[in-house]
Design a protein around this motif. Structure first.
Motif, PDB file in Angstrom:
ATOM      1  N   LEU A  12      34.485  26.352  38.495  1.00 54.65           N
ATOM      2  CA  LEU A  12      35.499  26.593  37.465  1.00 54.65           C
ATOM      3  C   LEU A  12      35.187  27.876  36.714  1.00 54.65           C
ATOM      4  N   ALA A  13      36.142  28.816  36.681  1.00 54.27           N
ATOM      5  CA  ALA A  13      36.024  30.010  35.829  1.00 54.27           C
ATOM      6  C   ALA A  13      36.592  29.638  34.472  1.00 54.27           C
ATOM      7  N   LEU A  14      35.702  29.384  33.528  1.00 53.12           N
ATOM      8  CA  LEU A  14      36.113  28.820  32.241  1.00 53.12           C
ATOM      9  C   LEU A  14      36.367  29.946  31.231  1.00 53.12           C
TER      10      LEU A  14
ATOM     11  N   ILE B 104      30.028  25.871  36.891  1.00 46.01           N
ATOM     12  CA  ILE B 104      30.996  26.511  35.981  1.00 46.01           C
ATOM     13  C   ILE B 104      30.597  27.973  35.831  1.00 46.01           C
ATOM     14  N   LYS B 105      31.570  28.849  35.937  1.00 42.42           N
ATOM     15  CA  LYS B 105      31.341  30.283  35.725  1.00 42.42           C
ATOM     16  C   LYS B 105      31.906  30.649  34.358  1.00 42.42           C
ATOM     17  N   ILE B 106      31.068  31.272  33.536  1.00 43.59           N
ATOM     18  CA  ILE B 106      31.599  31.750  32.255  1.00 43.59           C
ATOM     19  C   ILE B 106      31.379  33.253  32.172  1.00 43.59           C
TER      20      ILE B 106
ATOM     21  N   PHE C  76      28.612  38.219  34.056  1.00 43.68           N
ATOM     22  CA  PHE C  76      28.488  39.359  33.147  1.00 43.68           C
ATOM     23  C   PHE C  76      28.767  40.676  33.869  1.00 43.68           C
ATOM     24  N   LYS C  77      29.024  40.604  35.173  1.00 45.61           N
ATOM     25  CA  LYS C  77      29.293  41.829  35.951  1.00 45.61           C
ATOM     26  C   LYS C  77      28.413  42.987  35.461  1.00 45.61           C
ATOM     27  N   VAL C  78      27.132  42.741  35.471  1.00 47.22           N
ATOM     28  CA  VAL C  78      26.194  43.717  34.935  1.00 47.22           C
ATOM     29  C   VAL C  78      26.262  44.995  35.774  1.00 47.22           C
TER      30      VAL C  78
ATOM     31  N   ALA D 223      30.665  42.166  45.943  1.00 45.16           N
ATOM     32  CA  ALA D 223      30.795  42.993  47.145  1.00 45.16           C
ATOM     33  C   ALA D 223      32.150  43.684  47.185  1.00 45.16           C
ATOM     34  N   GLU D 224      33.172  42.939  46.771  1.00 45.05           N
ATOM     35  CA  GLU D 224      34.535  43.494  46.760  1.00 45.05           C
ATOM     36  C   GLU D 224      35.362  42.625  45.833  1.00 45.05           C
ATOM     37  N   MET D 225      36.094  43.236  44.939  1.00 43.81           N
ATOM     38  CA  MET D 225      36.839  42.447  43.955  1.00 43.81           C
ATOM     39  C   MET D 225      38.188  41.992  44.502  1.00 43.81           C
TER      40      MET D 225
ATOM     41  N   LEU E 115      26.960  36.661  47.226  1.00 45.82           N
ATOM     42  CA  LEU E 115      27.933  37.745  47.078  1.00 45.82           C
ATOM     43  C   LEU E 115      29.219  37.180  46.491  1.00 45.82           C
ATOM     44  N   ILE E 116      30.005  38.065  45.891  1.00 47.12           N
ATOM     45  CA  ILE E 116      31.360  37.701  45.452  1.00 47.12           C
ATOM     46  C   ILE E 116      32.325  38.449  46.364  1.00 47.12           C
ATOM     47  N   ALA E 117      33.263  37.704  46.968  1.00 47.70           N
ATOM     48  CA  ALA E 117      34.211  38.310  47.909  1.00 47.70           C
ATOM     49  C   ALA E 117      35.597  37.721  47.666  1.00 47.70           C
TER      50      ALA E 117
ATOM     51  N   ALA F 168      34.093  32.945  46.280  1.00 49.76           N
ATOM     52  CA  ALA F 168      35.373  33.646  46.405  1.00 49.76           C
ATOM     53  C   ALA F 168      36.314  33.335  45.246  1.00 49.76           C
ATOM     54  N   PRO F 169      36.517  34.311  44.334  1.00 53.32           N
ATOM     55  CA  PRO F 169      37.547  34.166  43.308  1.00 53.32           C
ATOM     56  C   PRO F 169      38.880  34.690  43.827  1.00 53.32           C
ATOM     57  N   GLY F 170      39.957  34.305  43.111  1.00 51.08           N
ATOM     58  CA  GLY F 170      41.279  34.811  43.502  1.00 51.08           C
ATOM     59  C   GLY F 170      42.186  33.714  44.008  1.00 51.08           C
ATOM     60  N   VAL F 171      41.717  32.464  43.945  1.00 52.25           N
ATOM     61  CA  VAL F 171      42.532  31.322  44.380  1.00 52.25           C
ATOM     62  C   VAL F 171      43.463  30.916  43.232  1.00 52.25           C
ATOM     63  N   GLY F 172      44.695  30.605  43.546  1.00 54.13           N
ATOM     64  CA  GLY F 172      45.611  30.098  42.527  1.00 54.13           C
ATOM     65  C   GLY F 172      46.373  31.226  41.879  1.00 54.13           C
TER      66      GLY F 172
ATOM     67  N   ILE G 129      34.571  28.299  46.249  1.00 50.55           N
ATOM     68  CA  ILE G 129      35.652  29.068  45.628  1.00 50.55           C
ATOM     69  C   ILE G 129      35.534  29.017  44.108  1.00 50.55           C
ATOM     70  N   ILE G 130      36.055  30.066  43.480  1.00 51.55           N
ATOM     71  CA  ILE G 130      36.063  30.165  42.010  1.00 51.55           C
ATOM     72  C   ILE G 130      37.517  30.113  41.549  1.00 51.55           C
ATOM     73  N   VAL G 131      37.828  29.180  40.639  1.00 50.35           N
ATOM     74  CA  VAL G 131      39.210  29.050  40.164  1.00 50.35           C
ATOM     75  C   VAL G 131      39.234  28.923  38.642  1.00 50.35           C
ATOM     76  N   GLY G 132      40.076  29.740  38.013  1.00 47.47           N
ATOM     77  CA  GLY G 132      40.193  29.694  36.563  1.00 47.47           C
ATOM     78  C   GLY G 132      41.503  29.121  36.095  1.00 47.47           C
ATOM     79  N   ARG G 133      42.530  30.003  35.940  1.00 48.34           N
ATOM     80  CA  ARG G 133      43.782  29.606  35.285  1.00 48.34           C
ATOM     81  C   ARG G 133      44.450  28.402  35.924  1.00 48.34           C
ATOM     82  N   ARG G 134      44.400  28.302  37.253  1.00 51.26           N
ATOM     83  CA  ARG G 134      45.043  27.175  37.927  1.00 51.26           C
ATOM     84  C   ARG G 134      44.539  25.837  37.359  1.00 51.26           C
TER      85      ARG G 134
HETATM   86  P1  XMP Z   1      41.584  33.117  37.885  1.00 46.15           P
HETATM   87  O1  XMP Z   1      42.154  32.688  36.573  1.00 46.15           O
HETATM   88  O2  XMP Z   1      42.256  34.308  38.464  1.00 46.15           O
HETATM   89  O3  XMP Z   1      40.095  33.557  37.492  1.00 46.15           O
HETATM   90  O4  XMP Z   1      41.423  32.005  38.864  1.00 46.15           O
HETATM   91  C1  XMP Z   1      39.217  34.168  38.383  1.00 46.15           C
HETATM   92  C2  XMP Z   1      37.906  34.384  37.711  1.00 46.15           C
HETATM   93  O5  XMP Z   1      37.062  35.106  38.578  1.00 46.15           O
HETATM   94  C3  XMP Z   1      36.826  36.399  38.051  1.00 46.15           C
HETATM   95  N1  XMP Z   1      37.107  37.282  39.146  1.00 46.15           N
HETATM   96  C4  XMP Z   1      36.216  37.990  39.784  1.00 46.15           C
HETATM   97  N2  XMP Z   1      34.928  38.067  39.614  1.00 46.15           N
HETATM   98  N3  XMP Z   1      34.816  39.553  41.423  1.00 46.15           N
HETATM   99  C5  XMP Z   1      34.226  38.869  40.437  1.00 46.15           C
HETATM  100  O6  XMP Z   1      33.011  38.988  40.288  1.00 46.15           O
HETATM  101  C6  XMP Z   1      36.107  39.492  41.646  1.00 46.15           C
HETATM  102  O7  XMP Z   1      36.633  40.094  42.562  1.00 46.15           O
HETATM  103  C7  XMP Z   1      36.843  38.673  40.785  1.00 46.15           C
HETATM  104  N4  XMP Z   1      38.128  38.376  40.740  1.00 46.15           N
HETATM  105  C8  XMP Z   1      38.254  37.504  39.723  1.00 46.15           C
HETATM  106  C9  XMP Z   1      37.738  36.609  36.886  1.00 46.15           C
HETATM  107  O8  XMP Z   1      37.134  37.399  35.888  1.00 46.15           O
HETATM  108  C10 XMP Z   1      37.965  35.206  36.433  1.00 46.15           C
HETATM  109  O9  XMP Z   1      36.902  34.769  35.613  1.00 46.15           O
END
Ligand code: XMP
Length: 209
Positions: A6-8, A30-32, A58-60, A109-111, A139-141, A163-167, A184-189
């Motif tokens: 969960l992207a909180l 949980i990802k914050i 923190f995308k350092v 690795a790729e946003m 990695l994040i892809a 993998a973020p970007g679902v929903g 997978i990483i999911v936030g707003r959904r």
């Molecule tokens: P949503 O609401 O779009 O949230 O499901 C996605 C979450 O993931 C983060 N995000 C990324 N983080 N590389 C990352 O490291 C990415 O390509 C990327 N795309 C989305 C975003 O900040 C939110 O927390």
């Protein structure tokens, strides 16, 4: 087994804790990130860690010494993982890995957004290979480009791929996992749903059925 992270990205401490408790049964972690930490303070990591393991997004992207200090703060608050940018280069990623201890370092690795094609995608392969050599855990892809997950998996070996970007961004949970993502990483959904637990369960079922 593939899991749901969960992207909180809410900015209210109580709301964050309530949602986390509500959906915890369906989560791997949980990802914050900055929205919640800036609103609620670093102690939110300690609090949420009582519910599920916490990954600090923190995308350092800094010099090795500053990277080390940021990683140390996350570790001292009990984070399970931290996300760092890869484009800053080997020395900064190595500083993160060296400081992380048992905490996992995930390298972007790729946003997932369209802007990633402007600059970042040209360097994805180099970032993946460097992250692997330096000993990053994962990695994040982008779930928005499953074919890129498959490509990144072919270079990454057995590293974790989150993998973020679902929903909300249009990606599919099932396709991302089939393409090679570990979780997978999911936030707003989830956190914007009228019933977050129902939304989380639907995604969980998609991964596990
Ligand atoms: P949503 O609401 O779009 O949230 O499901 C996605 C979450 O993931 C983060 N995000 C990324 N983080 N590389 C990352 O490291 C990415 O390509 C990327 N795309 C989305 C975003 O900040 C939110 O927390």
């Amino acid at each position: 087994m593939a899991g749901l992270i969960l992207a909180l990205d809410v900015t209210d401490r109580e709301k964050a804790i309530n949602i986390a408790n509500e959906v915890a049964d369906y989560l791997h972690a949980i990802k914050i990130g900055w929205p919640l930490v800036m609103a609620a303070g670093m102690d939110i990591i300690d609090s949420l860690s009582q519910i599920k393991p916490i990954i600090c997004d923190f995308k350092v992207a800094d010099i090795p010494n500053t990277t080390k200090l940021i990683v140390r703060e996350a570790r001292n608050h009990g984070a399970m993982g931290i996300i760092v940018h890869g484009f800053v280069g080997r020395d900064s990623i190595k500083a993160a890995v060296d400081e992380a201890g048992k905490m996992k370092v995930y390298v972007v690795a790729e946003m997932s957004h369209p802007g990633a094609l402007d600059f970042m995608q040209k360097h994805t392969d180099d970032i993946v290979l460097m992250a692997k050599e330096v000993g990053a855990a994962g990695l994040i892809a982008p779930a928005t480009r499953p074919e890129r997950i498959t490509h990144i998996r072919s270079l990454a070996g057995d590293m974790e791929i989150l993998a973020p970007g679902v929903g909300a961004q249009g990606g599919s949970a099932k396709e991302a996992i089939e393409a090679g993502a570990t979780h997978i990483i999911v936030g707003r959904r989830i956190y914007e749903a009228n019933e977050p637990a129902k939304a989380a369960k639907a995604l969980y079922d998609e991964l596990t059925l």
